[in-house]
Design an enzyme around this catalytic site. Structure first.
Site, PDB file in Angstrom:
ATOM      1  N   ASP A  34       0.822  -1.206   0.000  1.00  0.00           N
ATOM      2  CA  ASP A  34       0.000   0.000   0.000  1.00  0.00           C
ATOM      3  C   ASP A  34       0.860   1.262   0.000  1.00  0.00           C
ATOM      4  OD1 ASP A  34      -2.210   1.483   2.515  1.00  0.00           O
ATOM      5  OD2 ASP A  34      -1.853   1.955   0.398  1.00  0.00           O
ATOM      6  N   ASP A  41      -2.057   5.727  -4.898  1.00  0.00           N
ATOM      7  CA  ASP A  41      -2.323   4.857  -3.749  1.00  0.00           C
ATOM      8  C   ASP A  41      -2.728   3.455  -4.187  1.00  0.00           C
ATOM      9  OD1 ASP A  41      -4.553   5.055  -0.828  1.00  0.00           O
ATOM     10  OD2 ASP A  41      -3.038   3.602  -1.467  1.00  0.00           O
TER      11      ASP A  41
HETATM   12  C1  LIG Z   1     -11.767  -2.517   2.794  1.00  0.00           C
HETATM   13  N1  LIG Z   1     -11.410  -2.180   4.169  1.00  0.00           N
HETATM   14  C2  LIG Z   1     -10.411  -3.120   4.740  1.00  0.00           C
HETATM   15  C3  LIG Z   1      -9.138  -2.893   4.046  1.00  0.00           C
HETATM   16  C4  LIG Z   1      -8.475  -3.800   3.263  1.00  0.00           C
HETATM   17  C5  LIG Z   1      -7.300  -3.149   2.849  1.00  0.00           C
HETATM   18  C6  LIG Z   1      -7.335  -1.886   3.397  1.00  0.00           C
HETATM   19  O1  LIG Z   1      -6.379  -0.959   3.328  1.00  0.00           O
HETATM   20  C7  LIG Z   1      -6.657   0.310   2.861  1.00  0.00           C
HETATM   21  C8  LIG Z   1      -7.932   0.832   2.791  1.00  0.00           C
HETATM   22  C9  LIG Z   1      -8.087   2.148   2.307  1.00  0.00           C
HETATM   23  C10 LIG Z   1      -6.952   2.850   1.921  1.00  0.00           C
HETATM   24  N2  LIG Z   1      -5.721   2.302   1.973  1.00  0.00           N
HETATM   25  C11 LIG Z   1      -5.560   1.041   2.441  1.00  0.00           C
HETATM   26  O2  LIG Z   1      -8.461  -1.730   4.123  1.00  0.00           O
END
Ligand SMILES: CNCc1ccc(Oc2cccnc2)o1
Length: 431
Positions: free
Chosen positions: A135, A320
């Protein structure tokens, strides 16, 4: 020793090693190499792949055949063996001089919507394999762990530090994070050996979850996250920790990583090098403002459909990989969805929706002089509920977020270089 004498000696050695081991005196191997003693005294040895770092030398294998059949070896064959050896050792030397590189797959967690992408990593000794969401929008490396209440784990792989001989608790350190979509997690911290795509980082901070929010528990194919944002965003306290990339950077051939995400297919993250085979044309680089800790850059504008009616207006946003969709200013969204029959900004569905069978224009965004087009298929993101004829858009409004986000829907339309030199920059190329 004359050539013939040498030949005779080498031939004897070759033949000796080819003789079957005498039964009864066979030295019992260990583990997987243990020969199985069949009835009637037969022995089976499993072949093992030659250890890495071995270079094939074709000339030498021909040379050995000449020796095996006691045929005098021609001078130019002897020279060919030496020539190939010299090239191989030069390649080894070159590899030693260059830095490390790595490459790992980015696999969609679902078959239909590219909700997120996960990448296999190993943590600890012996290695524990987890699938983590890399991420660029955050900077914590955290994992589902043996420290969580079991009801919060729904099929995810967990990291168990007590089963790793190289895990060390970071006394008194904790972390707690909230993501843009409202999901959250928190816990304590270990350092341990972390490996991905052939790269290994010793003493990487691995944040073990003690609590995760419901949406992480429901994301059954995500075992945690690997933050690739700037380490200033890391939430570990009292001392914040470095991302895996920041730990690896100095030993990489180049201080870069690239994202080649794909629509409904596995792509790759590469570390330390830029794979020329993954993009076409040239890479367009634009500056990054690292202070907020995100990969923030300014897009040069947008067009609804192809780039004919391009509107040159700066759009400051973050690249992102951890966010599924694209979030842009209301003016841009209105211009786009005005072209979509039946589109509305639905309060009940939480964003722009439209009839799934509506014709959708593509969406073009600018990076410097370059133009990147997101195909309509990426914007027809998913039915609002299973089987519904109403679809949720891949372009949504950033007005509630306070920041524009170029998420996976945009990133998978390009090959993206996250260049951590000083000053950092981001590169976009077609593919
Ligand atoms: C979907 N919510 C759980 C979830 C899985 C992965 C992530 O991670 C994120 C969510 C939003 C922005 N960046 C990373 O959250």
């Amino acid at each position: 020793v004359t050539n013939l004498g040498l030949t005779a000696v080498l031939t004897a050695l070759c033949l000796a090693s080819a003789l079957p081991p005498k039964i009864g005196t066979t030295r019992m191997g260990h583990g997987e190499n243990r020969p199985s003693l069949g009835r009637g005294g037969r022995v089976t040895f499993k072949q093992a792949r030659h250890p890495t770092g071995h270079h094939f030398n074709g000339a030498r294998s021909v040379y050995r055949t000449y020796l095996k059949y006691a045929v005098p070896v021609p001078e130019d064959l002897v020279r060919a063996v030496a020539h190939t050896d010299a090239l191989n050792s030069a390649a080894e030397e070159d590899k030693r001089r260059r830095g490390a590189t790595g490459s790992a797959p980015a696999v969609p967690i679902d078959e239909r919507f590219d909700i997120a992408y996960v990448t296999p990593v190993t943590i600890g000794t012996p290695p524990q394999t987890l699938m983590l969401d890399f991420d660029t929008g955050s900077s914590d490396l955290w994992v589902f762990s043996s420290h969580m209440p079991p009801f919060q784990v729904r099929g995810q792989e967990i990291y168990t530090p007590d089963e790793s001989s190289t895990a060390r608790l970071l006394e008194g350190h904790t972390w707690s994070i909230m993501y843009g979509d409202g999901s959250a997690s928190r816990g304590n911290v270990y350092v341990d050996t972390f490996a991905v795509g052939g790269l290994t980082v010793l003493n990487q901070a691995v944040q073990t979850a003690q609590q995760v929010s419901a949406s992480f528990t429901s994301a059954t194919n995500i075992d945690g996250l690997v933050g690739l944002g700037f380490s200033t965003l890391n939430t570990v306290r009292p001392e914040s920790q470095l991302t895996f990339f920041d730990n690896a950077k100095a030993s990489l051939d180049n201080p870069v990583f690239t994202a080649d995400l794909k629509y409904m297919a596995a792509g790759t993250y590469d570390f330390g090098f830029i794979d020329r085979a993954k993009y076409t044309g040239e890479i367009t680089y634009v500056p990054i403002d690292p202070d907020p800790g995100y990969w923030i850059f300014t897009s040069s504008g947008y067009a609804v459909g192809a780039s004919s009616n391009f509107s040159a207006t700066p759009i400051i946003g973050i690249a992102d990989t951890g966010t599924s969709l694209v979030y842009l200013p209301t003016a841009v969204l209105t211009a786009y969805y005005r072209q979509v029959q039946g589109a509305t900004n639905s309060r009940s569905y939480g964003g722009y929706v439209f009839p799934c069978d509506s014709a959708l224009p593509s969406f073009t965004f600018g990076v410097g002089e370059e133009r990147f087009t997101i195909p309509a298929s990426y914007i027809r993101y998913a039915p609002v509920t299973e089987g519904s004829a109403t679809c949720f858009g891949g372009l949504q409004s950033s007005s509630e977020l306070g920041i524009n986000i170029w998420g996976d829907v945009a990133l998978k339309a390009a090959f993206v270089v996250f260049d951590s030199r000083s000053p950092p920059r981001i590169g976009w190329a077609k593919k």
